[in-house]
Design a protein around this motif. Structure first.
Motif, short mmCIF file in Angstrom:
data_model
loop_
_atom_site.label_atom_id
_atom_site.label_comp_id
_atom_site.label_asym_id
_atom_site.label_seq_id
_atom_site.Cartn_x
_atom_site.Cartn_y
_atom_site.Cartn_z
N GLN A 26 -4.44 -0.32 5.70
CA GLN A 26 -4.71 0.29 4.40
C GLN A 26 -5.52 1.58 4.56
OE1 GLN A 26 -6.48 -2.99 2.25
NE2 GLN A 26 -4.49 -3.72 1.52
N THR B 160 -2.58 9.70 2.97
CA THR B 160 -2.47 10.20 1.61
C THR B 160 -3.35 11.43 1.43
OG1 THR B 160 -1.98 8.00 0.73
CG2 THR B 160 -2.86 9.63 -0.82
N GLY C 158 -0.71 14.10 1.19
CA GLY C 158 -0.42 14.00 -0.24
C GLY C 158 -0.53 15.34 -0.94
N HIS D 172 3.59 8.56 -0.87
CA HIS D 172 4.62 8.61 0.17
C HIS D 172 5.77 7.64 -0.09
CE1 HIS D 172 1.37 10.74 1.98
NE2 HIS D 172 0.67 9.65 2.23
N ALA E 206 0.83 -1.20 0.00
CA ALA E 206 0.00 0.00 0.00
C ALA E 206 0.86 1.25 0.00
CB ALA E 206 -0.93 -0.01 1.22
N LEU E 207 1.95 1.23 0.77
CA LEU E 207 2.85 2.39 0.80
C LEU E 207 3.56 2.58 -0.54
CD1 LEU E 207 4.48 2.19 4.35
CD2 LEU E 207 3.07 4.06 3.44
N SER F 200 2.54 2.03 -3.45
CA SER F 200 1.66 2.59 -4.49
C SER F 200 1.09 3.94 -4.08
CB SER F 200 0.52 1.62 -4.79
OG SER F 200 -0.25 1.36 -3.62
N SER F 201 1.54 4.50 -2.95
CA SER F 201 1.04 5.79 -2.47
C SER F 201 2.02 6.89 -2.82
CB SER F 201 0.83 5.74 -0.95
OG SER F 201 2.08 5.85 -0.28
N VAL G 293 -3.08 4.30 5.53
CA VAL G 293 -2.36 4.82 4.36
C VAL G 293 -3.25 5.77 3.57
CG1 VAL G 293 -1.25 4.20 2.17
CG2 VAL G 293 -0.82 2.82 4.22
N HIS G 294 -4.53 5.39 3.40
CA HIS G 294 -5.46 6.24 2.66
C HIS G 294 -5.63 7.59 3.35
CE1 HIS G 294 -9.03 7.63 0.55
NE2 HIS G 294 -9.64 7.76 1.72
#
Length: 423
Positions: free
Chosen positions: A158, A165, A169, A126, A120-121, A123-124, A161-162
């Motif tokens: 997850q 972001t 982000g 970050h 998950a990280l 593809s973020s 992470v969202h």
């Protein structure tokens, strides 16, 4: 239904073989349920020696017996029962647990959790950032809280992470409510409530991204949310006040002075405190009480002195107000309940703000105990572990000796008289 004849089962379950089966079960559960290796029984008595001789097919004479599990397994299979060691153990007790496989399964599930987070990280936005790498390392080091299932852990990580972001982000920015953010990320407005694992995960990420320490108190966590323009709920928790007359022309300051003029109490929220300029005349004395009934009585008596109520153990909003008053140069006087939780709270408030005890000495307690007893007031027993009062070493012994809990409401007349300026 048992696969063993009842007579055979009863004999195998007899006291002479109990230690054999216990040791064999432990060995099989630890070595992948394989009938390999050996075990050693010591201090074997005559009954055990007789039954072990029959099971193993050899005469045993000593007090120590070595049992090779593969030989035992073959002997059992060749017997009339025709069952191997594992089957016999399960006939006599619970199913065998392959603890090696269980451990391997747990390790695989744990690795699945952290692989999911790493993915998950990656593809973020970050990915590759120093704080994100440190966040991942910290989370692995702390581990998943006890009782959280792997699938739940994956989903929560997850979600974290969202949320990070959204907050950190390139499309971040703009003020948003914590409940709104939680509902978007989790489907529940309470998903990011203080104390939840998801909230702690997100807060750790915010702290690392902003190069600040992870806070250990509610006020610090609120400040952390504000770093990313998230507004926690700042209206549901209030502090009860009376008679505050701050200097200033803002409408909040004017409203407090008007309520003081009309001898009306005021409930202040955290949002009020953010926008309130608490400037008071130098050396203003603020009286602090523990129970709202004192505020009510002060308002009924049109008292003239300022009062702040902790409403039991002081919440963050209470401490925020007292901190602001202390920063404005106010001094404090504290009164609370004469019971052990009340003494603990008084210790904290008096220590934090240098408050003077307000009718909270041993003599005050003894006088109140005597007067309430003379008036026929029911006496509440003093329960719990004694706590020393830092301001009066004689108070705890006096309370322990009389064994009576005296709540603040019992001394209203004296408190109101002082708040009225009559004493």
């Amino acid at each position: 239904m048992s696969k063993l004849p009842s007579a055979t089962r009863d004999w195998l379950a007899g006291p002479g073989l109990v230690r054999l089966w216990e040791a064999a079960r432990k060995r099989l559960e630890g070595n992948g349920v394989q009938a390999t290796g050996s075990l050693r029984l010591t201090s074997v008595d005559s009954e055990e020696r007789r039954d072990l001789s029959l099971v193993l097919g050899r005469l045993l004479t000593g007090a120590t017996v070595t049992v090779h599990l593969d030989v035992l397994d073959e002997r059992l299979r060749a017997s009339a029962a025709g069952l191997g060691l594992r089957e016999v153990l399960e006939e006599l007790g619970q199913p065998i647990t392959d603890r090696r496989a269980v451990r391997a399964g747990i390790a695989a599930q744990r690795e699945r959790v952290w692989s999911s987070l790493a993915s998950a990280l990656a593809s973020s936005p970050h990915a590759g950032q120093e704080w994100a790498d440190r966040w991942y390392d910290q989370l692995r080091r702390h581990g998943v809280p006890r009782g959280v299932a792997p699938d739940t852990a994956i989903r929560t990580l997850q979600q974290a992470v969202h949320v990070l972001t959204v907050l950190l982000g390139p499309e971040g920015g703009g003020t948003r409510g914590r409940g709104e953010l939680a509902a978007t990320a989790t489907g529940s407005a309470h998903g990011l409530d203080d104390g939840t694992w998801l909230a702690r995960l997100v807060q750790r990420g915010i702290a690392l991204a902003h190069r600040t320490e992870f806070p250990d108190n509610a006020a610090g966590r609120r400040a952390l949310w504000r770093l990313v323009s998230v507004t926690p709920d700042e209206v549901s928790s209030t502090v009860l006040t009376y008679g505050l007359r701050p200097v200033g022309g803002g409408w909040r300051e004017q409203a407090l002075r008007q309520r003081a003029d009309h001898h009306a109490e005021a409930h202040l929220t955290s949002r009020d405190l953010h926008d309130l300029a608490l400037r008071l005349p130098a050396e203003t004395v603020i009286h602090i009480c523990e129970n709202p009934r004192v505020v009510e009585a002060a308002a009924d008596a049109a008292c003239v002195r300022a009062l702040v109520c902790t409403s039991g153990s002081a919440a963050t909003v209470v401490l925020t107000l007292l901190d602001a008053l202390a920063a404005a140069g106010c001094r404090f006087a504290y009164h609370g309940d004469f019971d052990w939780p009340g003494i603990a709270l008084a210790n904290r408030i008096i220590h934090r703000y240098g408050a003077r005890p307000w009718r909270m000495g041993a003599e005050d307690y003894e006088h109140l105990a005597a007067s309430t007893q003379a008036a026929g007031t029911p006496q509440l027993p003093l329960d719990g572990q004694p706590i020393d009062a830092t301001w009066d070493p004689g108070l705890a012994p006096a309370m322990a000796a009389l064994g009576v809990a005296l709540h603040e409401e019992l001394t209203l007349d004296l408190l109101v008289a002082e708040l009225s300026g009559r004493t």
